[in-house]
Each structure stands twice: as structure tokens, then as C-alpha cells.
Scaffold this active site. Structure first.
Site, PDB file in Angstrom:
ATOM      1  N   GLU A  27       0.663  -1.086  -0.268  1.00 40.19           N
ATOM      2  CA  GLU A  27      -0.128   0.083  -0.024  1.00 40.19           C
ATOM      3  C   GLU A  27       0.830   1.178  -0.103  1.00 40.19           C
ATOM      4  OE1 GLU A  27      -3.234  -0.179   2.981  1.00 40.19           O
ATOM      5  OE2 GLU A  27      -3.330   2.054   3.078  1.00 40.19           O
TER       6      GLU A  27
ATOM      7  N   LYS B  23      -7.012  -0.890  11.661  1.00 43.36           N
ATOM      8  CA  LYS B  23      -6.428  -1.452  10.443  1.00 43.36           C
ATOM      9  C   LYS B  23      -5.326  -0.690  10.125  1.00 43.36           C
ATOM     10  CE  LYS B  23      -6.083  -1.767   5.640  1.00 43.36           C
ATOM     11  NZ  LYS B  23      -5.133  -0.999   4.850  1.00 43.36           N
TER      12      LYS B  23
ATOM     13  N   HIS C 277      -2.330   9.939  -0.800  1.00 44.32           N
ATOM     14  CA  HIS C 277      -2.343   8.585  -1.556  1.00 44.32           C
ATOM     15  C   HIS C 277      -2.306   8.860  -2.836  1.00 44.32           C
ATOM     16  CE1 HIS C 277      -4.392   6.005   1.813  1.00 44.32           C
ATOM     17  NE2 HIS C 277      -3.425   5.274   1.249  1.00 44.32           N
TER      18      HIS C 277
END
Ligand code: MEV
Length: 429
Positions: A80, A270, A384
Site C-alpha cells: 500500500e 486497520k 495517497h
């Protein structure tokens, strides 16, 4: 290692980064060669059944960490984007407060024996406890090497499950010190050895004999303090300015959401596991075990909640704390046979499983902070964007320097989609 700060690391080629890394860690470049070598087929074949190949993931280095006063370069294996950058940036902020302070408990695992068909559960429990010393000695007698390293059977506890779909039954917990191993094999073997003795003592039938992944006797805890002035932040979007107080309060509000709502807590945790698992994987440890333990621990009160706590201290600085079960090892299993795991442990220069757990829990806290800071300010998508755009450019067929050019264009247009990337790519051909 003198410092985990390597300015400009991001701008180097992979080979240059490895050279810098070896230099900073006081290792020879040769010791980091596993980072660029695929796992050998024979090793893969000895690890799992029916192996036909291997699967690679990026290995990045988290910079800027100080854990218990020690500069530490941390390998992270993750697919990720933003995680490695996020933890590195937060570790940089945490340096002003002295970095991360972490502790770990003794490496105590729990082995469970399910005892069925006992006539009187309370009396059987008493009988087991009356034989405790003898049973612990019996377990240890078979494991002289663990014993000689200071580990071994520590305690026996008995729990009565009053109601279940099959009625009342007994559970025996063997508390077992596994030293620097993750310990699953050692605990399972010890439970199997103990089972016939428990049957003799209770007159019952021992059914399951297996470790518990809720390793709440094997905990790690990290804390950090970020000076409020260092949280000052100008978001790239519309040049929005957030004061340190705004960011700190926003992070505490975001944490309060996770502390009170399981739907948010799952996502919050998470994020923590993004950091935790990446180091767990890099060191060849069992991330499913760590995940299971973390989430079961988060639900220990009967209500699933945040694993971390964020607050402010008397001077208004942001203070974070993360405590979680962390059963990781530095000997045995994949840690022993996977060359990357060996190099990863060498890079961090950890000498005990506890020390590794202390680094991992610090990375979890840093990653939680990175996520909350982004969510409490400009949102997560902006951060991101650039790496995501690169992935999308590659998916659309870009190679070499075109990846960067297509990605920049996608990010500038705020339209990070494969079909748009393909169009841009066509235009550049
Ligand atoms: C994404 O992988 C992780 C986050 O969703 C964590 C969080 O929401 O706290 C950003």
C-alpha cells in the site's frame, strides 16, 4: 548505527538507497543482498506444500525512528502506498519529543487444553491446581533447550466455561515462556505432552491442545509525545493552514470516534496494522497470528474499540499510546529460513523478540498518527495520490520515465483513473 535520518533518501535510485542504508546501518552492502534476491525455489518448496513459485512485495525502509533512545532503520513489506512515507514523517515529528518509548512483557504464551467429560468441573479444577508444580516440571523435562535459554513452563490456570453449545467444560491454560521464538510450535508440543496427565488427573477427555493467539500475557506498548508547535501544518489543497492546536484537537476527536464506535475502530486499528504487519512480514513472522491477537484484544471488554489512545499533556502537546499483544520471534520458523527476514533483523540490530516487538508497536503508533493527522486535516486521498497515480500509470501500460510523467498529469488533473492514464499515454506516444 549513528542516525536513522537519511535526508533525500526518497530521491535516490534503489541501488543508491541500499548503499546509503548499508552505510547508515554499519553493514556491508553484501549483508543486504537478500533484499534484491528472489526467494530460492528450494527454500520456497521447503516452506509450503505444492510450491510452484514465489510472490514478491515492495520492501521499503522507515526512516527517522528513535525507539528507546536508539536510532533504528525499519524494514517494511507492504503493497500500500503512503504507509512507509507516513510512518517516516511521524517518526520525524516524534524525534522532537525523544522518539518512541516502548516496553514489552516477558514472552509468555498461552497454551489451551479443552477438557471435556469431567464429572465435577470445580473438583477437577482443584485437582489440576493441586498438581501444578509437578505438571510444570513434567512439561519442562521435555524441553531442556528452552529451559537452558531461560524459558519454560511458568504457570497453569484453570477456567470453567459454564455454558456452551456442548454444555459446561474446563479449559486449562499453560503459561509458557518461549524466549525469542514466536513459540507456536513449542506451546503446541507442550500442550500435547500435558494432555494425558490432565486426563489422568481429571478423569475427563482432553480434546483441543493448541496455543491461543490472544497473547495478552505477551504485550508491547509504545508511547510518544509530539510538541504541539510541530503539528502546525499547511495543506497542499488550497494552501489551508492548520495550527498545531487544531491538528492535535482533530486527532483527539478522531481517536474518540474510534474509542466509541466499532465501525470506526475497525478502520482505525486497520491503520495501526498497516504499520505493524509490514514489519511483521519483513521479519518472517506470522501476521495472521498478530492480527488475530490485536483484534481479539481490542474486543476484550466485550465491545470492540481502539487499540491506541491519544490525549494532550499538561503543556498541550499531543501524547499517543498503543498497547497490543505482539507474539513475534527472531528465531525459528520463516524468520530463520527466509534470507530477507534475517537481513531485516540484522538491519534493526535486535537481539531479542521483546526488542523487535517494541519496534513494531512503535511503528503501529506512528502509522496510526499518520492516518489520523491526514484524516483530521486534508483527508487521506491527497497523500495517497502521487503513488496511487504511479500505480495507475503502470496499469495503463506506462514504463520508464513515462510513469512519472503520466502520474504527474493524473495528479494535476485530480483524475486518477486507468482510462484517463491510457489517454494521456497515447498523447505522449
Ligand atoms: C488505510 O489503509 C488506513 C486508514 O483507513 C486508517 C484510518 O482510517 O485510520 C487511513
Amino acid at each position: 548505527m549513528t542516525t536513522s535520518r537519511i535526508p533525500g533518501f526518497y530521491n535516490l535510485t534503489l541501488a543508491e538507497r541500499r548503499a546509503k542504508l548499508a552505510d547508515a546501518a554499519g553493514l556491508s552492502p553484501f549483508e543486504l543482498t537478500p533484499f534484491t534476491s528472489p526467494l530460492a525455489s528450494d527454500v520456497a518448496s521447503n516452506m509450503v506444500e505444492n510450491a510452484v513459485g514465489t510472490f514478491s512485495l515492495p520492501l521499503g525502509i522507515a526512516l527517522n525512528f528513535i525507539v528507546n533512545g536508539r536510532e533504528t532503520l525499519i524494514p517494511m513489506v507492504i503493497e500500500e502506498p503512503s504507509v512507509v512515507a507516513g510512518v517516516s514523517f511521524m517518526a520525524k515529528l516524534a524525534r522532537a519529543g525523544g522518539g518512541f518509548t516502548a516496553t514489552s512483557t516477558e514472552p509468555l504464551m498461552i497454551g489451551q487444553l479443552q477438557v471435556l467429560e469431567v464429572e465435577d468441573a470445580e473438583k477437577a479444577a482443584e485437582r489440576i491446581l493441586a498438581h501444578k508444580a509437578e505438571l510444570l516440571t513434567y512439561v519442562d523435562a521435555a524441553e531442556s533447550s528452552l529451559k537452558s535459554r531461560g524459558g519454560g513452563a511458568r504457570d497453569l490456570e484453570v477456567r470453567i466455561i459454564p455454558e456452551s453449545p456442548i454444555g459446561k467444560f474446563l479449559v486449562v491454560h499453560l503459561i509458557y515462556d518461549v524466549r525469542d521464538a514466536m513459540g507456536a510450535n513449542a506451546v503446541n508440543t507442550a500442550c500435547e505432552r500435558l494432555a494425558p496427565r490432565i486426563e489422568t488427573i481429571t478423569g475427563g477427555r482432553v480434546h483441543l491442545k493448541i496455543l491461543s493467539n490472544l497473547t495478552d500475557r505477551r504485550m508491547a506498548k509504545a508511547t510518544c509525545m509530539i510538541p504541539v508547535k510541530d503539528l502546525d501544518f499547511v495543506a497542499q489543497v488550497a494552501n489551508l493552514r492548520y495550527s498545531g492546536e487544531d491538528v492535535r484537537n482533530g486527532i483527539i476527536e478522531a481517536w474518540a470516534f474510534a474509542a466509541s464506535d466499532p465501525y470506526r475502530a475497525a478502520t482505525h486499528n486497520k491503520g495501526i496494522m498497516n504499520g505493524v504487519d509490514a514489519v511483521v512480514i519483513a521479519t518472517g513472522n506470522d501476521w495472521r497470528a498478530i492480527e488475530a491477537g490485536a483484534h481479539a484484544y481490542a474486543a476484550r471488554s466485550g465491545k470492540y474499540t481502539s487499540l491506541s489512545v491519544w490525549s494532550k499533556d499538561g503543556e498541550g502537546n499531543l501524547v499517543g499510546e498503543l498497547a497490543m499483544p505482539l507474539a513475534v520471534g527472531i528465531v525459528g520458523g520463516a524468520t530463520k529460513v527466509h534470507p530477507v527476514a534475517q537481513a531485516a533483523i540484522k538491519l534493526m540490530n535486535v537481539k531479542s523478540a521483546g526488542e523487535l516487538a517494541e519496534i513494531i508497536v512503535s511503528v503501529g503508533l506512528a502509522q496510526n498518527l499518520a492516518a489520523l493527522r491526514a484524516l483530521a486535516t486534508e483527508g487521506i486521498q491527497r497523500g495517497h495520490m502521487s503513488l496511487h497515480a504511479r500505480q495507475v500509470a503502470i496499469a495503463a501500460g506506462a514504463t520508464g520515465e513515462l510513469i512519472e510523467r503520466v502520474a504527474n498529469q493524473l495528479a494535476a488533473e485530480k483524475n486518477v483513473r486507468v482510462d484517463r492514464a491510457a489517454e494521456i499515454l497515447k498523447g505522449m506516444a
